[in-house]
Design a protein around this motif. Structure first.
Motif, PDB file in Angstrom:
ATOM      1  N   LEU A 257       0.710  -1.091   0.056  1.00  0.00           N
ATOM      2  CA  LEU A 257      -0.100   0.106   0.041  1.00  0.00           C
ATOM      3  C   LEU A 257       0.833   1.298   0.214  1.00  0.00           C
ATOM      4  CD1 LEU A 257      -2.741   1.635   0.402  1.00  0.00           C
ATOM      5  CD2 LEU A 257      -2.506   1.169   2.811  1.00  0.00           C
ATOM      6  N   LYS A 258       1.933   1.247   0.698  1.00  0.00           N
ATOM      7  CA  LYS A 258       3.074   2.418   1.046  1.00  0.00           C
ATOM      8  C   LYS A 258       3.422   2.941  -0.535  1.00  0.00           C
ATOM      9  CE  LYS A 258       5.431   1.310   4.440  1.00  0.00           C
ATOM     10  NZ  LYS A 258       6.531   1.397   5.484  1.00  0.00           N
ATOM     11  N   ARG A 259       3.825   1.583  -1.315  1.00  0.00           N
ATOM     12  CA  ARG A 259       4.559   1.968  -2.483  1.00  0.00           C
ATOM     13  C   ARG A 259       3.670   2.445  -3.541  1.00  0.00           C
ATOM     14  NH1 ARG A 259       6.837  -3.118  -1.426  1.00  0.00           N
ATOM     15  NH2 ARG A 259       5.058  -4.235  -2.412  1.00  0.00           N
ATOM     16  N   VAL A 260       2.338   2.078  -3.491  1.00  0.00           N
ATOM     17  CA  VAL A 260       1.327   2.657  -4.260  1.00  0.00           C
ATOM     18  C   VAL A 260       0.867   3.853  -4.220  1.00  0.00           C
ATOM     19  CG1 VAL A 260      -1.194   2.305  -5.021  1.00  0.00           C
ATOM     20  CG2 VAL A 260       0.276   0.386  -4.812  1.00  0.00           C
ATOM     21  N   LYS A 261       0.867   4.277  -2.871  1.00  0.00           N
ATOM     22  CA  LYS A 261       0.571   5.708  -2.135  1.00  0.00           C
ATOM     23  C   LYS A 261       1.786   6.809  -2.522  1.00  0.00           C
ATOM     24  CE  LYS A 261      -2.644   5.363   1.486  1.00  0.00           C
ATOM     25  NZ  LYS A 261      -2.981   6.044   2.737  1.00  0.00           N
ATOM     26  N   GLU A 262       3.001   6.266  -2.630  1.00  0.00           N
ATOM     27  CA  GLU A 262       3.984   6.901  -2.656  1.00  0.00           C
ATOM     28  C   GLU A 262       4.078   7.328  -4.201  1.00  0.00           C
ATOM     29  OE1 GLU A 262       7.343   4.813  -1.351  1.00  0.00           O
ATOM     30  OE2 GLU A 262       6.915   5.399   0.753  1.00  0.00           O
ATOM     31  N   LYS A 263       3.701   6.441  -5.032  1.00  0.00           N
ATOM     32  CA  LYS A 263       3.863   6.511  -6.405  1.00  0.00           C
ATOM     33  C   LYS A 263       2.533   7.561  -6.844  1.00  0.00           C
ATOM     34  CE  LYS A 263       3.965   3.889 -10.843  1.00  0.00           C
ATOM     35  NZ  LYS A 263       3.885   2.696 -11.536  1.00  0.00           N
TER      36      LYS A 263
ATOM     37  N   GLU B 120       0.739  12.725  -9.071  1.00  0.00           N
ATOM     38  CA  GLU B 120      -0.092  13.774  -8.610  1.00  0.00           C
ATOM     39  C   GLU B 120       0.568  15.055  -8.535  1.00  0.00           C
ATOM     40  OE1 GLU B 120      -2.357  12.674  -5.322  1.00  0.00           O
ATOM     41  OE2 GLU B 120      -3.863  11.430  -6.858  1.00  0.00           O
ATOM     42  N   LYS B 121       1.863  15.061  -8.003  1.00  0.00           N
ATOM     43  CA  LYS B 121       2.595  16.171  -7.738  1.00  0.00           C
ATOM     44  C   LYS B 121       3.384  16.625  -8.854  1.00  0.00           C
ATOM     45  CE  LYS B 121       6.606  17.936  -5.312  1.00  0.00           C
ATOM     46  NZ  LYS B 121       7.526  17.641  -4.077  1.00  0.00           N
ATOM     47  N   ASN B 122       3.639  15.745  -9.846  1.00  0.00           N
ATOM     48  CA  ASN B 122       4.354  16.193 -11.223  1.00  0.00           C
ATOM     49  C   ASN B 122       3.657  16.387 -12.322  1.00  0.00           C
ATOM     50  OD1 ASN B 122       6.855  16.250  -9.628  1.00  0.00           O
ATOM     51  ND2 ASN B 122       7.353  14.019  -9.948  1.00  0.00           N
ATOM     52  N   THR B 123       2.319  16.127 -12.338  1.00  0.00           N
ATOM     53  CA  THR B 123       1.586  16.148 -13.439  1.00  0.00           C
ATOM     54  C   THR B 123       0.219  16.348 -13.210  1.00  0.00           C
ATOM     55  OG1 THR B 123       0.678  15.039 -15.541  1.00  0.00           O
ATOM     56  CG2 THR B 123       0.816  13.516 -13.506  1.00  0.00           C
TER      57      THR B 123
ATOM     58  N   MET C  18      -8.978  -4.970  -3.702  1.00  0.00           N
ATOM     59  CA  MET C  18      -7.890  -4.407  -4.461  1.00  0.00           C
ATOM     60  C   MET C  18      -6.969  -3.198  -3.504  1.00  0.00           C
ATOM     61  SD  MET C  18      -9.668  -3.430  -7.810  1.00  0.00           S
ATOM     62  CE  MET C  18      -8.416  -2.986  -8.551  1.00  0.00           C
ATOM     63  N   THR C  19      -5.823  -3.580  -3.511  1.00  0.00           N
ATOM     64  CA  THR C  19      -4.843  -2.609  -2.724  1.00  0.00           C
ATOM     65  C   THR C  19      -5.301  -1.025  -3.169  1.00  0.00           C
ATOM     66  OG1 THR C  19      -3.293  -4.011  -2.796  1.00  0.00           O
ATOM     67  CG2 THR C  19      -2.271  -1.786  -2.371  1.00  0.00           C
ATOM     68  N   ASN C  20      -5.365  -0.192  -2.074  1.00  0.00           N
ATOM     69  CA  ASN C  20      -5.648   1.318  -2.244  1.00  0.00           C
ATOM     70  C   ASN C  20      -7.111   1.396  -2.604  1.00  0.00           C
ATOM     71  OD1 ASN C  20      -4.631   3.772  -1.877  1.00  0.00           O
ATOM     72  ND2 ASN C  20      -4.239   4.031  -4.033  1.00  0.00           N
ATOM     73  N   LYS C  21      -7.917   0.512  -2.531  1.00  0.00           N
ATOM     74  CA  LYS C  21      -9.333   0.851  -2.939  1.00  0.00           C
ATOM     75  C   LYS C  21     -10.027   2.010  -1.874  1.00  0.00           C
ATOM     76  CE  LYS C  21     -11.213  -2.899  -0.183  1.00  0.00           C
ATOM     77  NZ  LYS C  21     -12.112  -4.239  -0.485  1.00  0.00           N
ATOM     78  N   ARG C  22     -10.974   2.734  -2.622  1.00  0.00           N
ATOM     79  CA  ARG C  22     -11.414   3.767  -1.662  1.00  0.00           C
ATOM     80  C   ARG C  22     -12.866   3.927  -1.779  1.00  0.00           C
ATOM     81  NH1 ARG C  22      -8.061   9.168  -3.554  1.00  0.00           N
ATOM     82  NH2 ARG C  22      -6.340   7.957  -4.010  1.00  0.00           N
ATOM     83  N   TYR C  23     -13.602   4.774  -0.974  1.00  0.00           N
ATOM     84  CA  TYR C  23     -15.105   4.860  -0.822  1.00  0.00           C
ATOM     85  C   TYR C  23     -15.950   3.350  -0.637  1.00  0.00           C
ATOM     86  CZ  TYR C  23     -12.823   8.604  -3.305  1.00  0.00           C
ATOM     87  OH  TYR C  23     -11.943   9.838  -3.626  1.00  0.00           O
TER      88      TYR C  23
END
Length: 360
Positions: free
Chosen positions: A191-197, A202-205, A247-252
């Motif tokens: 999860l941390k790897r996905v969030k970091e990516k 989001e920061k660069n584009t 799924m990893t990083n799933k939301r809502y």
């Protein structure tokens, strides 16, 4: 003149009888062929998830661990069936083994949501009665497949979710755990790897296409491990079950196909039983599990033909994944359109087949 007429009539009768005898022989031969179609006394097939599973990325030790756990799980169900037990018990107990292992994205090995929690889904269906049970979004039920069965057998509903499902589980005396029971370091690091990516992108584009590509890649790398089982018992009853951490990083409160009857799980004694794994959003749209059964029932296709057609449809929509299934005769299929799928099957002769990669 009368003698000639009698002789001709005799010839006609003779040849008619000969033709009828020949026809009867042909029909008898066809019927014999149909009757000798081998039907398994019982059978069981399982999966542990599908996706980009490549041998080059797998250590020999990890590969051996997966194969050992797949064998342990399927032998539990096979022994139940061999000793005259029900397909319902076989599916539940087989899935329990995989739910209790951190190797799979189900139960103990569930992936983490964006909120750093574990939300689990499961479903089960009885092909004899077409009754079914499912749970979604639970965080304290140790074995979600047990909850799905309890919902099927002891409630008037098919699906329960969240806190309500957990309350029902407690009322039924199922094993509850603290949410941190599901914590595994490897899943949390994933999860941390996905969030970091995600943060970096989001920061660069600010382009929508870059974010869409990220989410698609995120999905491709986060759906391994859903577990499932389909079994046929000596009474001819088919049961299918599926369990997952999503799924990893799933939301809502996202829910995939695993707890959806007709998408992730389906069983019908007249046709087949199916358990799915893959990109749930597409398996829901394609109603994968039921569609395979429908092609057998309404078009007379074989299990293999039906499974391939339906998974081709999923691929055409943009999704991927796989299924395990068996039909009313005990014929088994493991079909997938990914690089690999953890899978195993055993027949009534005790023959065991285990596979991970595409070419096995």
């Amino acid at each position: 003149m009368k003698k000639h007429i009698i002789f001709l009539l005799a010839l006609v009768v003779f040849f008619n009888c000969k033709n009828e005898s020949t026809n009867n022989t042909d029909l008898s031969s066809n019927n014999k062929s149909q009757k000798t179609t081998e039907k398994a006394e019982f059978a069981i097939i399982i999966h542990g998830g599908a996706g980009t599973i490549l041998k080059k990325n797998m250590t020999p030790e990890r590969e051996a661990s997966f194969k050992a756990k797949l064998e342990e799980a399927i032998r539990v169900g096979h022994n139940i069936l061999k000793n005259g037990g029900s397909s319902l018990d076989a599916v539940e107990k087989t899935i329990n083994v995989m739910e209790d292992s951190p190797l799979f994205n189900a139960g103990k090995g569930a992936v983490f949501t964006h909120a750093e929690t574990n939300e689990l889904d499961a479903s089960i269906m009885d092909g004899r009665t077409l009754n079914a049970g499912a749970s979604a979004g639970t965080t304290t039920v140790r074995n979600p497949i047990n909850l799905a069965r309890a919902i099927m057998e002891k409630s008037n509903h098919v699906m329960l979710s969240g806190k309500g499902a957990e309350t029902f589980a407690e009322e039924q005396g199922l094993t509850l755990v603290e949410p941190d029971y599901f914590f595994t370091e490897s899943r949390f690091n994933g999860l941390k790897r996905v969030k970091e990516k995600q943060a970096k992108i989001e920061k660069n584009t600010d382009t929508e296409s870059a974010l869409i590509n990220f989410y698609n890649e995120d999905i491709q790398n986060s759906k391994f491990g859903t577990v499932g089982c389909v079994a046929l018992d000596k009474n001819g009853n088919i049961v299918a079950g599926t369990s997952t951490g999503g799924m990893t990083n799933k939301r809502y409160g996202r829910i995939g196909d695993a707890p959806i009857i007709g998408s992730g799980t389906y069983a019908n004694n007249a046709t087949c039983g199916v358990s799915s794994t893959g990109w749930g959003e597409y398996f829901i749209r394609a109603q994968v599990a039921h569609d395979i059964s429908a092609l057998i029932e309404y078009k007379g296709l074989s299990l293999q033909e039906a499974a391939k057609i339906v998974l081709d449809k999923v691929k055409a929509l943009g999704g991927d994944g796989g299924i395990v299934a068996l039909d009313k005769n005990g014929s088994m299929v493991a079909e997938f359109n990914t690089a690999g799928m953890y899978r195993a099957q055993m027949n009534d002769k005790g023959e065991l087949n285990i596979g991970i990669y595409e070419k096995e």
